[in-house]
Design a protein around this motif. Structure first.
Motif, PDB file in Angstrom:
ATOM      1  N   GLY A  15      18.454   7.604 -67.693  1.00 42.24           N
ATOM      2  CA  GLY A  15      19.475   7.973 -68.522  1.00 42.24           C
ATOM      3  C   GLY A  15      20.861   8.119 -67.942  1.00 42.24           C
ATOM      4  O   GLY A  15      22.005   8.474 -68.453  1.00 42.24           O
ATOM      5  N   SER A  16      20.768   7.840 -66.491  1.00 44.51           N
ATOM      6  CA  SER A  16      22.093   7.994 -65.796  1.00 44.51           C
ATOM      7  C   SER A  16      21.710   7.220 -64.490  1.00 44.51           C
ATOM      8  O   SER A  16      20.750   6.862 -63.979  1.00 44.51           O
ATOM      9  N   GLY A  17      22.995   7.206 -63.902  1.00 49.99           N
ATOM     10  CA  GLY A  17      23.164   6.876 -62.373  1.00 49.99           C
ATOM     11  C   GLY A  17      21.954   5.658 -61.822  1.00 49.99           C
ATOM     12  O   GLY A  17      22.047   4.440 -62.526  1.00 49.99           O
ATOM     13  N   ALA A  36      13.219   6.453 -69.597  1.00 52.43           N
ATOM     14  CA  ALA A  36      12.667   8.037 -69.966  1.00 52.43           C
ATOM     15  C   ALA A  36      13.450   8.680 -69.300  1.00 52.43           C
ATOM     16  O   ALA A  36      13.963   8.679 -68.102  1.00 52.43           O
ATOM     17  N   ASP A  37      13.866   9.924 -70.143  1.00 57.87           N
ATOM     18  CA  ASP A  37      14.539  11.020 -69.450  1.00 57.87           C
ATOM     19  C   ASP A  37      14.422  12.172 -70.318  1.00 57.87           C
ATOM     20  O   ASP A  37      14.205  12.141 -71.498  1.00 57.87           O
ATOM     21  N   VAL A  38      15.001  13.485 -69.577  1.00 61.22           N
ATOM     22  CA  VAL A  38      14.883  14.521 -70.313  1.00 61.22           C
ATOM     23  C   VAL A  38      16.131  14.605 -71.371  1.00 61.22           C
ATOM     24  O   VAL A  38      16.323  14.973 -72.359  1.00 61.22           O
ATOM     25  N   ASP A 190      27.078   6.352 -55.544  1.00 58.85           N
ATOM     26  CA  ASP A 190      28.155   6.618 -56.487  1.00 58.85           C
ATOM     27  C   ASP A 190      27.532   6.864 -58.015  1.00 58.85           C
ATOM     28  O   ASP A 190      27.512   6.103 -58.675  1.00 58.85           O
ATOM     29  N   THR A 191      27.077   8.227 -58.156  1.00 60.46           N
ATOM     30  CA  THR A 191      26.578   8.569 -59.376  1.00 60.46           C
ATOM     31  C   THR A 191      26.785   9.947 -59.750  1.00 60.46           C
ATOM     32  O   THR A 191      27.548  10.674 -58.900  1.00 60.46           O
ATOM     33  N   PRO A 192      26.719  10.358 -61.045  1.00 58.16           N
ATOM     34  CA  PRO A 192      27.010  11.777 -61.635  1.00 58.16           C
ATOM     35  C   PRO A 192      26.536  12.720 -60.743  1.00 58.16           C
ATOM     36  O   PRO A 192      27.056  13.736 -60.615  1.00 58.16           O
TER      37      PRO A 192
HETATM   38  P1  NAD Z   1      21.805  11.486 -62.074  1.00 61.79           P
HETATM   39  O1  NAD Z   1      22.051  12.824 -62.052  1.00 61.79           O
HETATM   40  O2  NAD Z   1      22.807  10.661 -62.091  1.00 61.79           O
HETATM   41  O3  NAD Z   1      20.329  11.069 -62.559  1.00 61.79           O
HETATM   42  C1  NAD Z   1      19.234  11.741 -62.754  1.00 61.79           C
HETATM   43  C2  NAD Z   1      18.594  11.782 -63.897  1.00 61.79           C
HETATM   44  O4  NAD Z   1      17.435  12.281 -64.061  1.00 61.79           O
HETATM   45  C3  NAD Z   1      19.423  12.417 -65.292  1.00 61.79           C
HETATM   46  O5  NAD Z   1      19.682  11.191 -66.314  1.00 61.79           O
HETATM   47  C4  NAD Z   1      18.571  13.479 -65.411  1.00 61.79           C
HETATM   48  O6  NAD Z   1      18.806  13.731 -66.973  1.00 61.79           O
HETATM   49  C5  NAD Z   1      17.327  13.115 -65.336  1.00 61.79           C
HETATM   50  N1  NAD Z   1      16.409  14.387 -65.085  1.00 61.79           N
HETATM   51  C6  NAD Z   1      16.616  15.283 -64.564  1.00 61.79           C
HETATM   52  N2  NAD Z   1      15.684  16.171 -64.503  1.00 61.79           N
HETATM   53  C7  NAD Z   1      14.728  15.428 -65.410  1.00 61.79           C
HETATM   54  C8  NAD Z   1      13.331  15.974 -65.916  1.00 61.79           C
HETATM   55  N3  NAD Z   1      12.826  17.105 -65.517  1.00 61.79           N
HETATM   56  N4  NAD Z   1      12.708  15.193 -66.510  1.00 61.79           N
HETATM   57  C9  NAD Z   1      13.174  13.801 -66.769  1.00 61.79           C
HETATM   58  N5  NAD Z   1      14.402  13.446 -66.351  1.00 61.79           N
HETATM   59  C10 NAD Z   1      15.149  14.372 -65.658  1.00 61.79           C
HETATM   60  O7  NAD Z   1      21.512  11.252 -60.242  1.00 61.79           O
HETATM   61  P2  NAD Z   1      21.153   9.983 -59.610  1.00 61.79           P
HETATM   62  O8  NAD Z   1      22.126   9.971 -58.219  1.00 61.79           O
HETATM   63  O9  NAD Z   1      21.071   8.729 -60.412  1.00 61.79           O
HETATM   64  O10 NAD Z   1      19.732  10.372 -58.986  1.00 61.79           O
HETATM   65  C11 NAD Z   1      18.594   9.607 -59.342  1.00 61.79           C
HETATM   66  C12 NAD Z   1      17.808  10.077 -58.217  1.00 61.79           C
HETATM   67  O11 NAD Z   1      18.164   9.389 -56.848  1.00 61.79           O
HETATM   68  C13 NAD Z   1      17.180  11.505 -57.962  1.00 61.79           C
HETATM   69  O12 NAD Z   1      16.009  11.619 -57.603  1.00 61.79           O
HETATM   70  C14 NAD Z   1      18.274  11.888 -56.834  1.00 61.79           C
HETATM   71  O13 NAD Z   1      17.669  13.066 -55.985  1.00 61.79           O
HETATM   72  C15 NAD Z   1      17.914  10.466 -55.980  1.00 61.79           C
HETATM   73  N6  NAD Z   1      18.865  10.297 -54.951  1.00 61.79           N
HETATM   74  C16 NAD Z   1      20.424  10.072 -55.346  1.00 61.79           C
HETATM   75  C17 NAD Z   1      21.305  10.007 -54.342  1.00 61.79           C
HETATM   76  C18 NAD Z   1      22.865   9.862 -54.605  1.00 61.79           C
HETATM   77  O14 NAD Z   1      23.607   9.907 -53.579  1.00 61.79           O
HETATM   78  N7  NAD Z   1      23.137   9.625 -55.926  1.00 61.79           N
HETATM   79  C19 NAD Z   1      20.945   9.668 -53.031  1.00 61.79           C
HETATM   80  C20 NAD Z   1      19.501   9.818 -52.749  1.00 61.79           C
HETATM   81  C21 NAD Z   1      18.403  10.002 -53.761  1.00 61.79           C
END
Ligand code: NAD
Length: 252
Positions: A15-17, A36-38, A190-192
């Motif tokens: 649902g994001s990023g 799939a997302d919460v 670059d994500t939320p």
């Molecule tokens: P984001 O916050 O944009 O997206 C995360 C998504 O996970 C959200 O849509 C959120 O609703 C969902 N989520 C959270 N808890 C949940 C649950 N219990 N059940 C189902 N969905 C759930 O962040 P992102 O940056 O897109 O992160 C995605 C993945 O990448 C994460 O695992 C994060 O740790 C990893 N990551 C991100 C970065 C970064 O710099 N953005 C770097 C390394 C790793």
């Protein structure tokens, strides 16, 4: 770009990023996508974007930290699409920052539950579905935080090291079932999630990207492309790896 024709792909945290970008890329490559997302509104928006781009996707609500919810997701996707071929177990949270002496047990439990138990549960239920199809490919989202340490976010770093260990171990367990299991290890993307960290402040962004040799944030699409490649036949002999997608963060 039709190298996953009719494959059924599940993406958590779609649902994001990064997860949203992967859902879009999977669809561009010909897969039918379970988003799939919460966050149900976020998932619905991703589905809309996939359909606007001419792809096929359906939204599913899931809390990856809850076994019943994950089992129900796998069952519902199998019912909707007939099976599961590829999965991107990507949902994650950053949790609260602060030195270990000030970390609460509640924060530790929540981060481990979502980031580590969530990936464990997803694979526990996806593997039998993939065995039913005669094989498959799984990519877990770890992080550079799964490869190196840093101060101030210990539960997150521990959870991502755990994801790398889970990935390697399940890869060995399922190799003879023709199920490949890999992890991507993004740097700063670059994500939320990163926006929450930096508050969008230019100086904070610069400090956050400074460990990356390329001195910029990656895009969600740059991670999604690595995920799609790991799920494709082009990566047919690649399993158990933790692939940095980090602009040179861990090269130094
Ligand atoms: P984001 O916050 O944009 O997206 C995360 C998504 O996970 C959200 O849509 C959120 O609703 C969902 N989520 C959270 N808890 C949940 C649950 N219990 N059940 C189902 N969905 C759930 O962040 P992102 O940056 O897109 O992160 C995605 C993945 O990448 C994460 O695992 C994060 O740790 C990893 N990551 C991100 C970065 C970064 O710099 N953005 C770097 C390394 C790793």
């Amino acid at each position: 770009m039709n190298d996953l024709p009719d494959a059924v792909a599940v993406v958590t945290g779609a649902g994001s990023g990064i997860g949203r970008a992967t859902a879009l890329r999977f669809a561009e490559h010909g897969a039918r996508v379970a988003v799939a997302d919460v966050d149900e509104a976020g998932a619905a928006e991703t589905v809309e974007r996939v359909r606007d781009a001419g792809g096929e996707a359906v939204a599913f609500a899931v809390d990856v930290s809850d076994e019943e919810s994950v089992a129900a997701l796998v069952e519902a996707v199998t019912e909707e699409f007939g099976g599961i071929d590829v999965a991107h177990n990507n949902a994650g949270i950053e949790g609260e920052g602060g030195p270990i002496t000030e970390q609460s047990i509640e924060n530790w439990d929540r981060v481990i539950d979502v980031n580590l138990r969530g990936v464990f549960l997803a694979m526990k239920h996806e593997v039998p579905a993939m065995r039913d199809r005669g094989g498959g490919a799984i990519v877990n989202t770890a992080s550079v935080a799964g490869l190196v340490g840093a101060a101030g976010l210990t539960p997150y770093y521990a959870s991502k090291h755990g994801v790398v260990g889970l990935t390697r171990s399940v890869a060995v367990e399922t190799a003879e079932d023709d199920i490949r299991v890999n992890a991507v290890c993004p740097g700063v993307i670059d994500t939320p999630m990163v926006e929450r960290f930096t508050g969008g402040d230019a100086a904070a962004v610069e400090e956050t990207v400074s460990p990356q040799a390329m001195k910029r944030m990656g895009t969600p699409e740059e991670v999604a492309d690595a995920v799609v490649w790991l799920c494709s036949d082009e990566a047919s002999f690649v399993t158990g790896t933790a692939l940095p997608v980090d602009g040179g963060y861990t090269a130094q």
